[in-house]
Each structure stands twice: as structure tokens, then as C-alpha cells.
Design a protein around this motif. Structure first.
Motif, mmCIF file in Angstrom:
data_model
loop_
_atom_site.group_PDB
_atom_site.id
_atom_site.type_symbol
_atom_site.label_atom_id
_atom_site.label_comp_id
_atom_site.label_asym_id
_atom_site.label_seq_id
_atom_site.Cartn_x
_atom_site.Cartn_y
_atom_site.Cartn_z
ATOM 1 N N SER A 174 0.862 -1.174 0.000
ATOM 2 C CA SER A 174 0.000 0.000 0.000
ATOM 3 C C SER A 174 0.904 1.231 0.000
ATOM 4 C CB SER A 174 -0.883 0.000 1.241
ATOM 5 O OG SER A 174 -0.099 0.287 2.387
ATOM 6 N N ILE A 277 2.900 4.669 -13.767
ATOM 7 C CA ILE A 277 2.136 5.705 -14.478
ATOM 8 C C ILE A 277 2.914 6.165 -15.721
ATOM 9 C CG2 ILE A 277 1.198 8.057 -14.356
ATOM 10 C CD1 ILE A 277 0.441 7.469 -11.422
ATOM 11 N N ALA B 176 -2.385 9.739 2.794
ATOM 12 C CA ALA B 176 -3.420 8.752 3.131
ATOM 13 C C ALA B 176 -4.360 9.288 4.209
ATOM 14 C CB ALA B 176 -2.769 7.440 3.558
ATOM 15 N N LEU B 210 -5.812 5.035 -4.618
ATOM 16 C CA LEU B 210 -4.603 5.539 -3.944
ATOM 17 C C LEU B 210 -3.449 4.544 -4.097
ATOM 18 C CD1 LEU B 210 -3.282 7.619 -1.955
ATOM 19 C CD2 LEU B 210 -4.035 6.105 -0.111
ATOM 20 N N ASN B 211 -3.754 3.254 -3.978
ATOM 21 C CA ASN B 211 -2.727 2.208 -3.881
ATOM 22 C C ASN B 211 -2.470 1.532 -5.222
ATOM 23 O OD1 ASN B 211 -2.302 2.254 -0.925
ATOM 24 N ND2 ASN B 211 -4.500 1.814 -0.908
ATOM 25 N N PRO B 212 -1.318 0.823 -5.333
ATOM 26 C CA PRO B 212 -1.045 0.105 -6.580
ATOM 27 C C PRO B 212 -2.167 -0.882 -6.886
ATOM 28 C CG PRO B 212 0.560 -0.476 -4.868
ATOM 29 C CD PRO B 212 -0.240 0.672 -4.357
ATOM 30 N N HIS B 213 -2.480 -1.026 -8.169
ATOM 31 C CA HIS B 213 -3.552 -1.935 -8.620
ATOM 32 C C HIS B 213 -4.873 -1.619 -7.908
ATOM 33 C CE1 HIS B 213 -0.372 -5.229 -9.754
ATOM 34 N NE2 HIS B 213 0.091 -4.014 -9.892
ATOM 35 N N PHE B 220 -3.343 -4.573 -0.955
ATOM 36 C CA PHE B 220 -2.325 -3.517 -0.798
ATOM 37 C C PHE B 220 -2.975 -2.224 -0.356
ATOM 38 C CE2 PHE B 220 -1.209 -5.597 -5.027
ATOM 39 C CZ PHE B 220 -0.514 -6.651 -4.452
ATOM 40 N N GLY B 221 -3.660 -2.240 0.761
ATOM 41 C CA GLY B 221 -4.269 -1.009 1.261
ATOM 42 C C GLY B 221 -5.785 -1.065 1.159
ATOM 43 N N GLU B 223 -7.833 1.881 1.541
ATOM 44 C CA GLU B 223 -8.456 3.197 1.322
ATOM 45 C C GLU B 223 -9.495 3.156 0.198
ATOM 46 O OE1 GLU B 223 -5.185 2.780 1.740
ATOM 47 O OE2 GLU B 223 -4.550 4.149 3.339
ATOM 48 N N ALA B 248 -4.292 3.885 -10.902
ATOM 49 C CA ALA B 248 -3.822 5.151 -11.475
ATOM 50 C C ALA B 248 -2.935 4.968 -12.692
ATOM 51 C CB ALA B 248 -3.058 5.936 -10.405
ATOM 52 N N ASP B 249 -2.395 3.759 -12.901
ATOM 53 C CA ASP B 249 -1.423 3.647 -13.996
ATOM 54 C C ASP B 249 -2.080 3.545 -15.372
ATOM 55 O OD1 ASP B 249 -2.340 1.127 -13.388
ATOM 56 O OD2 ASP B 249 -0.381 0.170 -13.366
ATOM 57 N N THR B 250 -3.382 3.272 -15.436
ATOM 58 C CA THR B 250 -4.009 3.156 -16.755
ATOM 59 C C THR B 250 -5.162 4.138 -16.963
ATOM 60 O OG1 THR B 250 -5.307 1.334 -15.844
ATOM 61 C CG2 THR B 250 -3.395 0.755 -17.151
ATOM 62 N N PHE B 252 -5.352 7.409 -16.930
ATOM 63 C CA PHE B 252 -5.126 8.628 -17.709
ATOM 64 C C PHE B 252 -5.187 8.367 -19.212
ATOM 65 C CE2 PHE B 252 -3.140 9.245 -13.604
ATOM 66 C CZ PHE B 252 -3.792 10.385 -13.194
ATOM 67 N N LEU B 253 -4.671 7.199 -19.621
ATOM 68 C CA LEU B 253 -4.739 6.867 -21.044
ATOM 69 C C LEU B 253 -6.184 6.689 -21.478
ATOM 70 C CD1 LEU B 253 -1.882 4.363 -21.802
ATOM 71 C CD2 LEU B 253 -2.118 6.727 -22.499
ATOM 72 N N TYR B 267 -3.223 12.438 -5.138
ATOM 73 C CA TYR B 267 -2.047 13.211 -4.715
ATOM 74 C C TYR B 267 -1.404 13.858 -5.939
ATOM 75 C CZ TYR B 267 0.245 8.761 -5.927
ATOM 76 O OH TYR B 267 0.650 7.616 -6.568
ATOM 77 N N GLN B 270 0.461 11.917 -8.844
ATOM 78 C CA GLN B 270 -0.370 10.913 -9.512
ATOM 79 C C GLN B 270 -0.924 11.473 -10.828
ATOM 80 O OE1 GLN B 270 -4.071 9.712 -7.487
ATOM 81 N NE2 GLN B 270 -3.359 7.603 -7.644
#
Lengths: 345, 338
Positions: A174, A277, B176, B210-213, B220-221, B223, B248-250, B252-253, B267, B270
């Protein structure tokens, strides 16, 4: 000089058989004329033949007895080194009964890559909870391969496309836990392993690393967080003492555009999304996951099992093809460096 | 009737005056709105000289004297800095005071209804503060001068993609605990309101994880589960076309490819990593939530290239066009309401 002739084919694992691994392997083989390096698949040949029919992918499948048979077969058929699956494969529905075979395929590919019977290993995506249910005790491929190789330091994950290489110092945590876990030793370890790999596997004589800050504007002299001052900058200083060219800590939002990318060969990122990202924004489909620090070369496509579309023949093989090409280039580079080393010695 | 849009020159020591001159000289600019340039005449003339443009001016002391002749630019003269106080390429208090004084004039004109919105060329936050502004952050300054005490935020805009962030210039370790359901909901509402004000009908809003994936189902969190998803549901219950949380990694595309009009990020980096990658020079910052449309290019004063005439005015043009769009939408709605 004749690296292309002497390099053995790459070993490709089945990954989770209920995922898209089998069909993207068939598609990658069908693209073989497009600079896809020779490879063999460790999988159940019967189920791969069935899958080729099911998906309408016009691909010949031929079982081989040894990795050494793959090179001769590859031009006419996808070479499959048998690893029997005890349970029938139902696309989209993983079976714990097949988990031991999934793991054996990884073990065998790693063994072939290590002994030189395969040029490198490339792994299809696994489904972690299915493996956990079957008693697998490692978080993922990266950690499992480090254990198989008997490493005493963790291996390092790099994600790469043609335009960018990123190394997340913390990975599947996290955001809170990642920030807590961040320390100078981890950054130094990643920096060392990355610099060594850029030299040995990517042929970069004097690798240049950039290190991202953690906070917005890299903390702006401590006004928005102190990790740059207390953790990142000291790690950079230690890496420089070891003779590694390192810049940073740099604000992450201005670190990834084309002009900035010209200034480094890889970026150490402080958390998962800081690395992912930019990578996905630059190359959504072509990213490759590379494990650094192993005694052999390992890459994998940067996507999951895609259960939702498994068995339909609609998955894109782009990332797998990129992973095969990258593994081939890295293995040749490593072999070339080793040959050169011997010649000098 | 087209809206009246003010154009401010920004920090006299930076590339702002050149950018403003390029914008004001460009064919088409004065077809988009009734344009009122506001600033120090000497600063403007220096900027026009660097930009290599000549613009016929109607220099006025009172905005009411503007006649919006398309061939002649109405220039409201606000003398704020002597030529010898300008130090190109270096931040200075005199330049900051010039910005502060001009902003006060522009906000007063907006409050009086003499302009419908304004865009400003890049300013320097440190100089602004040194020049007597109570705040280095211009959004806070605008809100205060406007006497506005509702919620507001900074939107980063690239083409048709808008972002709003739930936290901004704070240490990442504090993010967080600052992400609350109320905060995420408020920012989602603001995104909805600002985009509606820019003419989007039912803007489609993606909310980031907020968290990965996206936390991977709580691995992994938590929130996403405990904080963000409830905010998205609450926004939906209010009729806002919000979805998420998305990794968050996909996201925006997908947004860039047209799936969403706005992305609410958790944040600073990001959103900024992706936005700056997708368009380093043409991004715009909009002061969202305020009763008056205000925008500026995302790029800064660029002290290293001041006076060379090489700074790109594309971000300035985009900022101007956004203000025209928001002010035009507001004007049309006000007219319809009457």
C-alpha cells in the motif's frame, strides 16, 4: 560474432493455463517472421493443440523431447516441451490441481536458462491466489526465482519499454506501507543491481541512473516532506561513492518527458505507481517486466492472466513479443560480455 | 454578445509579457472574445518587442472606455513597475508587487462585472509573496480577493482532459490520512461543477485509487474500499457521472482516449506525471470553484529563456480559450435564466 546462430532458443513457461498465456504464445509464434526470436513453450501439447482449434489460431504445434530440438522445429511449428496438466483447462477458471505443473514449468525453465540449454526464460502470467491455494509460498515470480537461484539479496524488478526503463524500489505495498518501507539501503541495493544489469545485459558501458524524489516537487528543500533529505540523497551519495553515475532526487512530474529521458538510462522510483504511471502512459501495451540480479535472464509480459478474455483469441501478444525480444537481446548481450571477458582473460 | 476576457501579463521578469504579446497579436484571438489587456504599458511594450509583434493599442485608464474594435487592442494601463526595476530572468519583489497590484485590479473588475473572466501569463509564487501579497498561492489570493469562502481547487487541463486533486502540496506520507470520503466527494463535486461550467453536459469523472492496482481488493491497502468507493457512490447518488476508484497507472490513457472528461487524483504526482508526459507545453491550470473563470498556462516563468522570444505561447493560448469557453457558457446560462 555469430551470436544469432549459437544462441539457444528461449524457454517460455505456460503461466496459469486458464489465462491467456497459451494463446498469446501461439500468436507470438505466428508472428515469428517479425523478428520474434526462437522459443519453446513448456506446456501440455494436447491442450495447446485444442486451444489453437478453439481460438481459430492457425498454428502448428509440435512436441519436442529436449530444449535442443526447439531450434529445428521453430520455423515449422510451435515447439512444446511437455508438462502434463492433470486437470482439464477451462479458460477463465483456474484449477489448483494444475498449480504444481505451473510451478514445475517455472522450475524447468529456470534450470534450462541457468545451465545454458535455453538462452533465457520468459514467463507467462500466473494467478497468484491459485498458486497460494496449492501451497506456493512466494509473493510472485520475482521472489521465487531469487529463491531458486539461491540469491542472498533480493532480485530487482525493472519495467521497460523502448523509451523508458523504471525500477520501483518498493513494489506491491500500500502507499502507506511503501513510504514506511523506503530506506537508503533498499535504494542503494536497487541502484547497484540496476547499474550492473545495464552494463551486463543492456550493453551500456557507463550507465546513468536518475532517482525520483518521493514527495511533490521532490520535497522542495524539506517543505513538503523530508525523505529526499533524510533517505534519498544519502543513498545517492553512497551510490556515487561506488562510482555509479546518479542524478536526483528529481521531482517525479518532470522526470519522464522526452528531453528528461535523454539524460538517463533508468530511473529508480520510490513507489509502484511512480514507475507504472509513466511507463503505461508512454507504452500502454509494450511494457516488459525484467528481473535483474539473477544468474540468468528472465523477462515477462507486463500484464495479468486476463481471465475475462481467455480462450477467445482476442488477447494482444504485443507485450509477450516485446518480452521475448528483450530477453533475446539481453541474453546475447550477456553472452557477448562473457565471451569478451574470456578473451581478455 | 461575446464575453469580456482580461489578459494579464504575468511576472515582468519572466516570459509572461512575451507570451501575452504573442497571444494578443495572434490572428483569431480577438475573434474569441472581447479582449481587454490589463497591465503595465512599459512591461507590455518590452514583451511585444521580444515577441517581435506590433499591436495597435487603445490605451485606456478606465475599463468602461474600452470599445472592442477588433483592429485595435484595448489596453487598460495599470502602472506598477518602473523600467529600471525589471530584472529579466531573476525573481524580484518589485515584479511580484506588479503582479499583485494588477491582480487586484482584475479581480475588482470581475466583481464589478466589467470583465467576465481573465487569464494571466506565468507568475512566480515567491516573488508574489515578496511583493506584498498575503499568499504566494494565487488560487488562495483570488478566493480571498473575491470574498469567496466556498470550496475551490486547482484543475490541470490538457486538451479535453481535466484533473482535480484531493491533496496537493503536502508530504506523500500525509496523503493517506488526508484522503477522506468527504474530501474526495467535495473534489468530485468541484470537478462536476467546473466542467459543467465549461459547457460539458454531465461530465464523466473517473476517480483514482490511492494504492497500486487499486489496492487489489484490499491486499495492498484499504483506502479504496473504506474511503474512496463510498465517495464515488455518494457522488453517483447526487447524479454526478462519477466512476471508480480506478488504478492510477491506466486511467489517464483511458481518459485521454475519450472515456472520461475528468480524473480526480489522490495526490500531486499521480496526475502531474501523466499530464506532463502527455503534453508538456500546452497544459493549463484553472482556478476551479471560484465564481469567476480564471486560468493560466501550466508552464512557469521560464527565467532561463526570458527575452529570447523562444518561449511557446501555446499554453497561454489554451488558457485564454478555456476562459473564453467558461465565461461564454456562464454568460449564455445567465442570459437564459433571465
Amino acid at each position: 560474432m555469430n551470436a544469432r546462430r549459437t544462441m539457444p532458443p528461449l524457454a517460455l513457461t505456460m503461466g496459469e493455463p486458464a489465462g491467456i498465456g497459451g494463446e498469446i504464445a501461439l500468436m507470438a509464434w505466428r508472428s515469428r517472421a517479425d523478428a520474434v526470436p526462437p522459443f519453446f513453450l513448456i506446456d501440455d501439447p494436447d491442450r495447446i493443440e485444442t486451444l489453437a482449434e478453439l481460438t481459430g489460431l492457425d498454428a502448428r504445434v509440435e512436441r519436442i523431447a529436449e530444449p535442443e530440438d526447439a531450434a529445428a522445429v521453430f520455423p515449422r511449428a510451435l515447439p512444446v516441451l511437455p508438462e502434463r496438466l492433470p486437470a482439464a483447462v477451462d479458460p477463465g477458471r483456474p484449477s489448483a490441481a494444475n498449480a504444481p505443473a505451473v510451478i514445475r514449468a517455472i522450475d524447468r525453465a529456470a534450470g534450462f536458462a541457468r545451465s545454458g540449454r535455453a538462452g533465457a526464460m520468459v514467463t507467462n502470467p500466473i494467478h497468484k491466489t491459485t498458486l497460494y491455494d496449492a501451497g506456493f509460498e512466494h509473493p510472485g515470480h520475482t521472489e521465487y526465482l531469487a529463491a531458486l537461484a539461491g540469491l542472498d539479496a533480493p532480485s530487482v524488478m525493472m519495467l521497460a519499454c523502448d523509451e523508458l526503463r523504471v525500477v520501483p524500489v518498493t513494489v506491491h505495498l500500500s502507499l502507506r506501507a511503501a513510504i514506511e518501507a523506503l530506506d537508503a539501503d533498499a535504494i542503494v541495493h536497487c541502484g547497484r543491481v540496476t547499474a550492473a544489469a545495464l552494463k551486463a545485459d543492456f550493453g551500456i558501458e557507463r550507465p546513468r541512473l536518475a532517482v525520483a524524489g518521493l514527495n511533490p516537487h521532490a520535497g522542495e528543500d524539506g517543505h513538503m516532506g523530508r525523505e529526499e533529505i533524510d533517505i534519498v540523497a544519502p543513498a545517492i551519495a553512497r551510490l556515487r561513492e561506488e562510482g555509479i553515475a546518479v542524478s536526483g532526487p528529481a521531482p517525479a512530474d518532470t522526470l519522464f518527458h522526452a528531453a528528461a529521458r535523454a539524460g538517463y538510462d533508468a530511473v529508480l522510483c520510490m513507489y509502484h505507481d511512480q514507475a507504472l504511471i509513466p511507463l503505461k502512459t508512454i507504452d500502454f501495451a509494450g511494457g516488459v517486466n525484467v528481473t535483474l540480479g539473477l544468474p540468468f535472464v528472465r523477462t515477462s509480459p507486463d500484464h495479468g492472466t486476463a481471465f475475462a478474455i481467455a480462450g477467445t483469441g482476442t488477447a494482444s501478444p504485443e507485450s509477450l513479443i516485446a518480452a521475448l525480444r528483450m530477453a533475446d537481446r539481453m541474453a546475447r548481450c550477456r553472452a557477448g560480455a562473457a565471451t569478451k571477458g574470456r578473451a581478455v582473460a | 454578445m461575446k464575453p469580456v476576457v482580461g489578459v494579464l501579463l504575468g511576472d515582468p521578469n519572466g516570459v509572461g509579457p512575451e507570451l501575452a504579446a504573442k497571444l494578443l497579436a495572434a490572428a483569431g484571438t480577438r475573434a474569441e472574445a472581447r479582449v481587454l489587456a490589463i497591465g503595465d504599458l512599459g512591461v507590455f511594450r518590452a514583451g511585444a518587442a521580444v515577441a517581435g509583434v506590433e499591436i495597435p493599442l487603445n490605451v485606456i485608464e478606465d475599463a468602461a472606455a474600452a470599445n472592442f474594435d477588433p483592429a485595435v487592442l484595448d489596453f487598460l494601463s495599470v502602472p506598477t513597475i518602473a523600467p529600471e526595476e525589471v530584472t529579466p530572468g531573476r525573481a524580484g519583489a518589485a515584479a511580484g508587487r506588479s503582479v499583485y497590484e494588477t491582480v487586484k485590479v482584475a479581480v475588482a473588475l470581475a466583481k464589478a462585472g466589467e470583465i467576465d473572466g481573465f487569464c494571466f501569463a506565468p507568475m512566480n509564487k515567491g516573488a508574489l509573496k515578496a511583493g506584498g501579497s498575503p499568499h504566494g498561492d494565487e488560487h488562495i489570493l483570488f478566493a480571498e480577493l473575491l470574498g469567496y469562502d466556498g470550496p475551490y481547487c486547482e484543475h490541470n487541463v490538457l486538451g479535453d482532459l481535466w484533473t482535480t486533486r484531493a491533496t496537493s502540496h503536502i508530504p506523500l506520507k500525509d496523503v493517506a490520512e488526508n484522503i477522506t470520503t468527504g474530501r474526495v466527494l467535495e473534489m468530485t463535486r468541484l470537478a462536476h461543477r467546473t466542467l459543467s461550467g465549461a459547457g460539458y453536459g454531465s461530465p464523466r469523472i473517473a476517480v483514482c485509487a490511492l494504492n497500486p492496482h487499486g489496492g487489489d481488493g484490499g491486499l495492498f491497502g484499504r483506502e479504496e474500499i473504506d474511503v474512496i468507493a463510498p465517495a464515488v457512490e455518494a457522488a453517483q447518488a447526487e447524479g454526478i457521472a462519477a466512476q471508480g476508484p480506478f488504478p492510477a497507472d491506466t486511467v489517464f490513457l483511458k481518459a485521454r482516449d475519450g472515456a472520461y472528461d475528468a480524473v480526480v487524483t489522490m495526490y500531486h504526482d499521480q496526475g502531474q506525471i501523466a499530464m506532463k508526459l502527455m503534453g508538456f507545453g500546452s497544459g493549463v491550470t484553472v482556478s476551479g470553484g471560484l465564481p469567476v473563470p480564471i486560468a493560466t498556462p501550466a508552464s512557469g516563468t521560464a527565467f532561463d529563456i526570458v527575452g529570447k522570444g523562444v518561449a511557446s505561447a501555446e499554453g497561454m493560448r489554451q488558457a485564454f480559450l478555456l476562459v473564453c469557453r467558461m465565461a461564454g457558457t456562464k454568460k449564455a446560462r445567465d442570459a437564459a435564466a433571465q
